[in-house]
Design a protein around this motif. Structure first.
Motif, PDB file in Angstrom:
ATOM      1  N   VAL A   1     -15.825 -11.368   9.584  1.00 25.47           N
ATOM      2  CA  VAL A   1     -16.662 -11.317   8.384  1.00 25.47           C
ATOM      3  C   VAL A   1     -18.134 -11.406   8.782  1.00 25.47           C
ATOM      4  O   VAL A   1     -18.521 -12.268   9.572  1.00 25.47           O
ATOM      5  CB  VAL A   1     -16.318 -12.463   7.408  1.00 25.47           C
ATOM      6  N   LEU A   2     -18.947 -10.527   8.216  1.00 23.84           N
ATOM      7  CA  LEU A   2     -20.393 -10.551   8.451  1.00 23.84           C
ATOM      8  C   LEU A   2     -21.096 -10.502   7.109  1.00 23.84           C
ATOM      9  O   LEU A   2     -20.876  -9.586   6.313  1.00 23.84           O
ATOM     10  CB  LEU A   2     -20.820  -9.362   9.306  1.00 23.84           C
ATOM     11  N   SER A   3     -21.922 -11.501   6.837  1.00 22.64           N
ATOM     12  CA  SER A   3     -22.654 -11.562   5.579  1.00 22.64           C
ATOM     13  C   SER A   3     -24.121 -11.251   5.831  1.00 22.64           C
ATOM     14  O   SER A   3     -24.793 -11.939   6.601  1.00 22.64           O
ATOM     15  CB  SER A   3     -22.521 -12.965   4.961  1.00 22.64           C
ATOM     16  N   VAL A   4     -24.612 -10.182   5.200  1.00 29.05           N
ATOM     17  CA  VAL A   4     -26.005  -9.775   5.397  1.00 29.05           C
ATOM     18  C   VAL A   4     -26.646  -9.464   4.046  1.00 29.05           C
ATOM     19  O   VAL A   4     -25.962  -9.080   3.094  1.00 29.05           O
ATOM     20  CB  VAL A   4     -26.106  -8.529   6.308  1.00 29.05           C
ATOM     21  N   ASP A   5     -27.962  -9.636   3.954  1.00 34.19           N
ATOM     22  CA  ASP A   5     -28.683  -9.225   2.754  1.00 34.19           C
ATOM     23  C   ASP A   5     -29.366  -7.886   3.020  1.00 34.19           C
ATOM     24  O   ASP A   5     -29.347  -7.359   4.136  1.00 34.19           O
ATOM     25  CB  ASP A   5     -29.674 -10.300   2.284  1.00 34.19           C
ATOM     26  N   ILE A   6     -29.971  -7.317   1.995  1.00 30.25           N
ATOM     27  CA  ILE A   6     -30.543  -5.975   2.090  1.00 30.25           C
ATOM     28  C   ILE A   6     -31.722  -5.922   3.060  1.00 30.25           C
ATOM     29  O   ILE A   6     -32.081  -4.844   3.554  1.00 30.25           O
ATOM     30  CB  ILE A   6     -30.967  -5.465   0.692  1.00 30.25           C
ATOM     31  N   GLN A   7     -32.296  -7.083   3.382  1.00 22.08           N
ATOM     32  CA  GLN A   7     -33.383  -7.131   4.347  1.00 22.08           C
ATOM     33  C   GLN A   7     -32.883  -7.229   5.788  1.00 22.08           C
ATOM     34  O   GLN A   7     -33.683  -7.299   6.717  1.00 22.08           O
ATOM     35  CB  GLN A   7     -34.311  -8.304   4.032  1.00 22.08           C
ATOM     36  N   GLY A   8     -31.559  -7.252   5.950  1.00 21.64           N
ATOM     37  CA  GLY A   8     -30.999  -7.291   7.294  1.00 21.64           C
ATOM     38  C   GLY A   8     -30.846  -8.683   7.852  1.00 21.64           C
ATOM     39  O   GLY A   8     -30.574  -8.847   9.049  1.00 21.64           O
TER      40      GLY A   8
END
Length: 339
Positions: free
Chosen positions: A240-247
């Motif tokens: 699982v990798l959780s990222v936001d739109i800013q990377g």
């Protein structure tokens, strides 16, 4: 109002292409705030990730549903799972407007359900203010009967405590505890049994039917499936990798900037921070529901926050475990903690 496309979307997709191998990717989750307010970003991301062997999960309150969403989803090859947050009888008091009283929104919901690649269900938070499971079920049952909708599923989400500091809006105000929790334990047991016995009144729900519901857990026990040591949310999982739109890589989508662990453009240097897994080997080791609970949220919280969640988890998962054993042994059993 719908937001303009983010200036980060193009860079985000470029960094995904450059730094990640997507060959084994099977699920993409889109969270908000309200994801549909960022529709232009959603379109670009979903077109990029779209594949017949993938699924999208979208958590929404449904307030932004319009025809263009139906039109776009119909062009995708992926499966789209939409979880519509709605607190049934407690909706207006706890969340505001009820989209199920809006004919235009109901029409869009029915069109989404008609798409072969879309599954839509309702998610209700079971809280101190709204914990009558029969009333929640009957609200959605009446809606489905009125609109001619079949095979609807309800997901019950027990409200938990995530507060490091007490505030007026603290989540601790919503968690069931004390005498209410004791009464709810019997209510939950009765509801689970009635749901199993009366398929006409009760909609399909996650207490019975889900990867961690009664039926699947009974299968898990019968097949003696190996136990996973990872948290249920996947925050401590390599898959699982959780990222936001800013990377930014975060512990999970619901954490603030203090949980940023690195950047997508340098994913090899990311070190997830903010977890407390020690309780798995101390407090949780002898707990009879540890296979299901998996120590609850892995974020490091003050003890009183953890223990309030622990009391709720024992009731919730203990109920599922008891009914799973009832299925296996065809008789009621009781659970005791190890000495």
């Amino acid at each position: 109002l719908e937001r303009p496309q983010s200036i980060y979307t193009e860079t985000f997709i470029a960094n995904i292409k450059k730094n990640l191998n997507l060959d084994r990717l099977n699920r993409i989750e889109l969270w908000g705030g309200e994801p549909f307010l960022y529709w232009k970003d959603m379109v670009e991301l979903m077109k990029f990730f779209d594949s017949p062997n993938r699924e999208f999960f979208i958590s929404t309150n449904g307030s932004a549903f319009v025809q263009k969403h139906v039109d776009f989803f119909s062009t995708l090859k992926s499966t789209i799972l939409i979880s519509c947050s709605h607190d049934a009888v407690g909706q207006k008091e706890l969340r505001g407007d009820d989209i199920l009283e809006n004919p235009k929104k109901v029409d869009i919901i029915k069109k989404l359900l008609a798409l072969p690649n879309v599954q839509l269900g309702f998610s209700s938070v079971v809280s101190n203010q709204n914990h009558d499971l029969y009333a929640i079920n009957d609200y959605f049952r009446d809606f489905c009967d009125r609109e001619g909708i079949e095979n609807m599923k309800i997901t019950f989400i027990p409200a938990k405590n995530y507060d490091v500091h007490d505030t007026e809006m603290a989540s601790s105000n919503y968690i069931l505890r004390g005498e209410k929790l004791k009464a709810f334990a019997q209510h939950l047991y009765d509801f689970t049994q009635d749901s199993f016995n009366d398929r006409n009144r009760f909609l399909r729900n996650n207490i019975l039917y889900s990867p961690e519901g009664v039926v699947d857990y009974a299968k898990f026990l019968r097949q003696q499936t190996p136990i996973t040591t990872k948290s249920g949310c996947g925050a401590d999982s390599n898959d699982v990798l959780s990222v936001d739109i800013q990377g930014n890589v975060r512990l999970c989508p619901h954490t603030d900037g203090s949980f940023i662990a690195g950047k997508l453009e340098d994913v090899g240097s990311v070190k997830i921070k903010g977890m407390d897994l020690a309780r798995k080997k101390t407090h949780c080791m002898k707990c009879p529901v540890k296979r299901l609970c998996r120590s609850s949220c892995p974020i490091k919280f003050p003890d009183h926050v953890f223990y309030s969640n622990c009391a709720l988890e024992k009731v919730w998962w203990g109920n599922i475990q008891l009914h799973a054993f009832k299925l296996l042994f065809e008789q009621t059993v009781s659970m005791k903690e190890a000495a």
